[in-house]
Write a protein that holds these residues in place. Sequence first.
Motif, PDB file in Angstrom:
ATOM      1  N   LEU A   1       0.871  -1.360  -0.029  1.00 34.96           N
ATOM      2  CA  LEU A   1       0.038  -0.062  -0.009  1.00 34.96           C
ATOM      3  C   LEU A   1       0.708   1.258  -0.002  1.00 34.96           C
ATOM      4  O   LEU A   1       0.605   2.332  -0.723  1.00 34.96           O
ATOM      5  CB  LEU A   1      -0.978  -0.009   1.171  1.00 34.96           C
ATOM      6  CG  LEU A   1      -1.910   1.214   1.374  1.00 34.96           C
ATOM      7  CD1 LEU A   1      -2.674   1.183   0.401  1.00 34.96           C
ATOM      8  CD2 LEU A   1      -2.633   1.061   2.707  1.00 34.96           C
ATOM      9  N   ALA A   2       1.813   1.331   0.781  1.00 28.33           N
ATOM     10  CA  ALA A   2       2.682   2.474   0.818  1.00 28.33           C
ATOM     11  C   ALA A   2       3.446   2.665  -0.346  1.00 28.33           C
ATOM     12  O   ALA A   2       3.676   3.585  -0.911  1.00 28.33           O
ATOM     13  CB  ALA A   2       3.885   2.330   2.197  1.00 28.33           C
ATOM     14  N   GLY A   3       4.023   1.526  -1.065  1.00 32.77           N
ATOM     15  CA  GLY A   3       4.794   1.718  -2.285  1.00 32.77           C
ATOM     16  C   GLY A   3       3.978   2.206  -3.282  1.00 32.77           C
ATOM     17  O   GLY A   3       4.407   3.051  -4.196  1.00 32.77           O
ATOM     18  N   ARG A   4       2.661   1.887  -3.525  1.00 34.72           N
ATOM     19  CA  ARG A   4       1.744   2.325  -4.333  1.00 34.72           C
ATOM     20  C   ARG A   4       1.276   3.840  -4.099  1.00 34.72           C
ATOM     21  O   ARG A   4       1.436   4.556  -5.026  1.00 34.72           O
ATOM     22  CB  ARG A   4       0.726   1.448  -4.590  1.00 34.72           C
ATOM     23  CG  ARG A   4       0.739   0.093  -5.250  1.00 34.72           C
ATOM     24  CD  ARG A   4      -0.708  -0.594  -5.138  1.00 34.72           C
ATOM     25  NE  ARG A   4      -0.401  -1.944  -5.923  1.00 34.72           N
ATOM     26  CZ  ARG A   4      -0.408  -2.154  -7.091  1.00 34.72           C
ATOM     27  NH1 ARG A   4      -0.976  -1.175  -7.975  1.00 34.72           N
ATOM     28  NH2 ARG A   4      -0.413  -3.239  -7.639  1.00 34.72           N
ATOM     29  N   LEU A   5       1.321   4.276  -2.841  1.00 30.98           N
ATOM     30  CA  LEU A   5       1.138   5.390  -2.610  1.00 30.98           C
ATOM     31  C   LEU A   5       2.100   6.564  -2.825  1.00 30.98           C
ATOM     32  O   LEU A   5       1.871   7.517  -3.277  1.00 30.98           O
ATOM     33  CB  LEU A   5       0.338   5.805  -1.131  1.00 30.98           C
ATOM     34  CG  LEU A   5      -0.202   7.009  -0.526  1.00 30.98           C
ATOM     35  CD1 LEU A   5      -1.351   7.312  -1.360  1.00 30.98           C
ATOM     36  CD2 LEU A   5      -0.393   6.712   0.954  1.00 30.98           C
TER      37      LEU A   5
END
Length: 267
Positions: free
Chosen positions: A109-113
């Motif tokens: 999630l953090a990587g995509r955000l």
Amino acid sequence: MKSYLSVFKLRLINGMQYRIAAIAGIATQFFFGFIFIMVFEAFFNSNTSSQPISYNQTVTYIWLEQSFLVFIMLWYRDIELFDLITSGNIAYELVRPIKIYGLWFSKLLAGRLSGALLRSFPILFIAFILPEPYKMSLPPDILTFILFCVSLILGLLVVVSITMFIYISVFVTLSPTGSMLLFGVLGEFLAGIIIPIPFMPEWIKRIVYILPFHVTCDMPFRIYSGHIPQNEAIVGILTQILWLGVLVILGRFCMKKVLKKVIVQGG
């Protein structure tokens, strides 16, 4: 929960450092955005019959797709997680006092955000100031924009929950290639990334709307343009919440099953 938030923050900060990669991605996405728009422009100019979605809505759809590509693309991968499984370093993850599903979900999630934060705003800014017929339109009203934001965030969570199955499958196959191809090609077509779903034949639409892929891309972008009315948008958001719950529960169950039979590779 604090552990998951800490992992999320660290990965988000780390992902925000890759500015050069983001600039290269912006240039690439502008290139493909113009290509797709010119293709649809030729299609609309050559076909005078009424279409299921207007040209302006299609242009807006394409720019949103390019702006939030990191949110919606199913072939986005975290090589580090694949290496953990195939190299044997998954053993270090198994001894951590934290659930692997939640840990990896937070990382993905953090990587995509972080990728979207670096790319989306420059693309959107330029798309709004472009001349016609390439200009992106504003949403019809503020409520539509709020519904779009909610749907976009839920769509991101659904995408991450779907991609978790790719990593779960690697425990069994020990190779990410097959899962990446299957989810990347088939999933993105069903999500409306390659062709907006309104342009698809009716028999394909019936299949698409049964599966969860369309709530990740097609739904939020058509909500923004006003193609999906507000009452239908609210129903769609409830559908996203339902799919998110089902996919997370099923993903946690599958993760628990494969970890019971996990084989540590690489010695």
